[in-house]
Motif scaffolding. Structure first.
Motif, PDB file in Angstrom:
ATOM      1  N   ILE A  54     -11.947 -87.830  -2.094  1.00  0.00           N
ATOM      2  CA  ILE A  54     -12.740 -89.395  -1.708  1.00  0.00           C
ATOM      3  C   ILE A  54     -13.411 -89.124  -0.003  1.00  0.00           C
ATOM      4  O   ILE A  54     -12.290 -89.292   0.869  1.00  0.00           O
ATOM      5  N   THR A  55     -14.778 -88.898   0.679  1.00  0.00           N
ATOM      6  CA  THR A  55     -15.016 -88.473   1.647  1.00  0.00           C
ATOM      7  C   THR A  55     -15.695 -89.583   2.726  1.00  0.00           C
ATOM      8  O   THR A  55     -16.074 -88.792   3.609  1.00  0.00           O
ATOM      9  N   SER A  56     -16.435 -90.270   1.581  1.00  0.00           N
ATOM     10  CA  SER A  56     -17.279 -91.250   2.263  1.00  0.00           C
ATOM     11  C   SER A  56     -17.174 -92.136   2.006  1.00  0.00           C
ATOM     12  O   SER A  56     -16.325 -93.088   0.934  1.00  0.00           O
ATOM     13  N   TYR A  57     -17.387 -93.704   2.710  1.00  0.00           N
ATOM     14  CA  TYR A  57     -17.688 -95.495   1.968  1.00  0.00           C
ATOM     15  C   TYR A  57     -18.513 -95.268   0.667  1.00  0.00           C
ATOM     16  O   TYR A  57     -17.984 -96.357  -0.272  1.00  0.00           O
ATOM     17  N   ALA A  58     -19.005 -94.620   0.611  1.00  0.00           N
ATOM     18  CA  ALA A  58     -19.948 -94.498  -0.579  1.00  0.00           C
ATOM     19  C   ALA A  58     -19.893 -93.982  -1.854  1.00  0.00           C
ATOM     20  O   ALA A  58     -19.498 -95.255  -3.163  1.00  0.00           O
ATOM     21  N   GLU A  59     -18.871 -93.162  -1.704  1.00  0.00           N
ATOM     22  CA  GLU A  59     -18.154 -92.423  -3.096  1.00  0.00           C
ATOM     23  C   GLU A  59     -17.227 -94.122  -3.160  1.00  0.00           C
ATOM     24  O   GLU A  59     -16.936 -94.382  -4.058  1.00  0.00           O
ATOM     25  N   GLU A  61     -17.316 -97.054  -2.344  1.00  0.00           N
ATOM     26  CA  GLU A  61     -17.264 -98.167  -2.917  1.00  0.00           C
ATOM     27  C   GLU A  61     -17.905 -98.175  -4.221  1.00  0.00           C
ATOM     28  O   GLU A  61     -17.835 -98.875  -5.495  1.00  0.00           O
ATOM     29  N   GLN A  62     -18.319 -97.220  -4.698  1.00  0.00           N
ATOM     30  CA  GLN A  62     -18.296 -96.646  -5.919  1.00  0.00           C
ATOM     31  C   GLN A  62     -17.092 -97.316  -6.963  1.00  0.00           C
ATOM     32  O   GLN A  62     -17.069 -97.883  -8.216  1.00  0.00           O
ATOM     33  N   ARG A  63     -16.658 -96.459  -5.966  1.00  0.00           N
ATOM     34  CA  ARG A  63     -15.229 -96.393  -7.683  1.00  0.00           C
ATOM     35  C   ARG A  63     -14.434 -97.802  -7.422  1.00  0.00           C
ATOM     36  O   ARG A  63     -14.109 -98.025  -8.924  1.00  0.00           O
ATOM     37  N   PHE A  64     -14.643 -98.510  -6.439  1.00  0.00           N
ATOM     38  CA  PHE A  64     -14.141 -99.971  -6.244  1.00  0.00           C
ATOM     39  C   PHE A  64     -15.243-100.849  -6.804  1.00  0.00           C
ATOM     40  O   PHE A  64     -14.071-101.571  -7.843  1.00  0.00           O
ATOM     41  N   ASN A  65     -16.152-100.309  -6.693  1.00  0.00           N
ATOM     42  CA  ASN A  65     -17.033-101.936  -7.721  1.00  0.00           C
ATOM     43  C   ASN A  65     -16.445-101.110  -9.564  1.00  0.00           C
ATOM     44  O   ASN A  65     -16.506-102.550 -10.032  1.00  0.00           O
ATOM     45  N   GLU A  66     -16.730 -99.508  -9.370  1.00  0.00           N
ATOM     46  CA  GLU A  66     -16.253 -99.154 -10.913  1.00  0.00           C
ATOM     47  C   GLU A  66     -15.387-100.035 -11.670  1.00  0.00           C
ATOM     48  O   GLU A  66     -14.779-100.169 -12.425  1.00  0.00           O
ATOM     49  N   LEU A  67     -13.755-100.480 -10.210  1.00  0.00           N
ATOM     50  CA  LEU A  67     -12.703-101.628 -10.632  1.00  0.00           C
ATOM     51  C   LEU A  67     -12.444-102.841 -10.755  1.00  0.00           C
ATOM     52  O   LEU A  67     -11.726-103.270 -10.514  1.00  0.00           O
ATOM     53  N   GLY A  68     -14.053-103.176  -9.663  1.00  0.00           N
ATOM     54  CA  GLY A  68     -13.876-104.374 -10.216  1.00  0.00           C
ATOM     55  C   GLY A  68     -13.413-105.350  -8.754  1.00  0.00           C
ATOM     56  O   GLY A  68     -13.676-106.236  -8.925  1.00  0.00           O
ATOM     57  N   ILE A  94      -8.321-105.894   0.724  1.00  0.00           N
ATOM     58  CA  ILE A  94      -7.806-104.309   1.366  1.00  0.00           C
ATOM     59  C   ILE A  94      -9.095-104.387   2.525  1.00  0.00           C
ATOM     60  O   ILE A  94     -10.203-104.382   2.800  1.00  0.00           O
ATOM     61  N   SER A  95      -8.560-103.911   3.602  1.00  0.00           N
ATOM     62  CA  SER A  95      -9.183-104.148   4.941  1.00  0.00           C
ATOM     63  C   SER A  95      -9.086-102.965   5.481  1.00  0.00           C
ATOM     64  O   SER A  95      -7.512-102.260   5.426  1.00  0.00           O
ATOM     65  N   LEU A  96     -10.227-102.139   5.687  1.00  0.00           N
ATOM     66  CA  LEU A  96     -10.629-100.833   6.151  1.00  0.00           C
ATOM     67  C   LEU A  96     -11.285-100.458   7.784  1.00  0.00           C
ATOM     68  O   LEU A  96     -11.890-101.568   7.388  1.00  0.00           O
ATOM     69  N   PRO A  97     -10.919 -99.651   8.245  1.00  0.00           N
ATOM     70  CA  PRO A  97     -11.597 -99.418   9.624  1.00  0.00           C
ATOM     71  C   PRO A  97     -13.644 -99.052   8.825  1.00  0.00           C
ATOM     72  O   PRO A  97     -13.318 -98.601   8.306  1.00  0.00           O
ATOM     73  N   LYS A  98     -13.972 -99.609   9.899  1.00  0.00           N
ATOM     74  CA  LYS A  98     -15.752 -99.784  10.009  1.00  0.00           C
ATOM     75  C   LYS A  98     -16.116 -98.100   9.857  1.00  0.00           C
ATOM     76  O   LYS A  98     -16.632 -97.632   9.076  1.00  0.00           O
TER      77      LYS A  98
END
Length: 128
Positions: A54-59, A61-68, A94-98
């Motif tokens: 995982i190298t970006s928030y786009a990647e 977030e896509q995986r997170f969405n798949e996992l609910g 889950i809190s992550l830096p912007k």
């Protein structure tokens, strides 16, 4: 406090708790998201089912969405954070830096703990 204290030219000291040969050769981490000990290998987040780094928030977030997981927008947003939660009824957050480059090991491990069968934290290979 055990370890090795290093002093730079200006007399500023730094404690290296788990010294390695590389910690004496490399004074500062080379990339954002690297481990705090100089010379320590940088950590990466891997999506296990596809072995994707995982190298970006786009990647991510896509995986997170798949996992609910979905983006969480609190009433009083914190401008320096991106947050994800499972559902409105869940306490999991889950809190992550912007800025993705500011992810630290504790952020990566927070993701892994809350998604233990889908993500892993690994040492970055020297060629990366």
């Amino acid at each position: 406090m055990s370890g090795v204290w290093l002093f730079n030219n200006k007399g500023v000291a730094r404690l290296i708790t788990n010294p390695t040969k590389e910690s004496f050769e490399l004074q500062e981490p080379t990339r954002a998201g690297s481990a705090t000990a100089p010379g320590a290998r940088r950590k990466i987040l891997v999506y296990v089912p596809t072995n994707q780094v995982i190298t970006s928030y786009a990647e991510l977030e896509q995986r997170f969405n798949e996992l609910g997981w979905v983006r969480y927008y609190p009433r009083k947003p914190k401008p320096d954070l991106i947050q994800f939660h499972r559902s409105h009824n869940s306490i999991h957050l889950i809190s992550l830096p912007k800025n993705f480059a500011h992810l630290k090991c504790h952020h990566l491990y927070d993701i892994v703990v809350k998604n233990h069968s889908n993500f892993e934290v690994r040492d970055c290979s020297p060629s990366s």
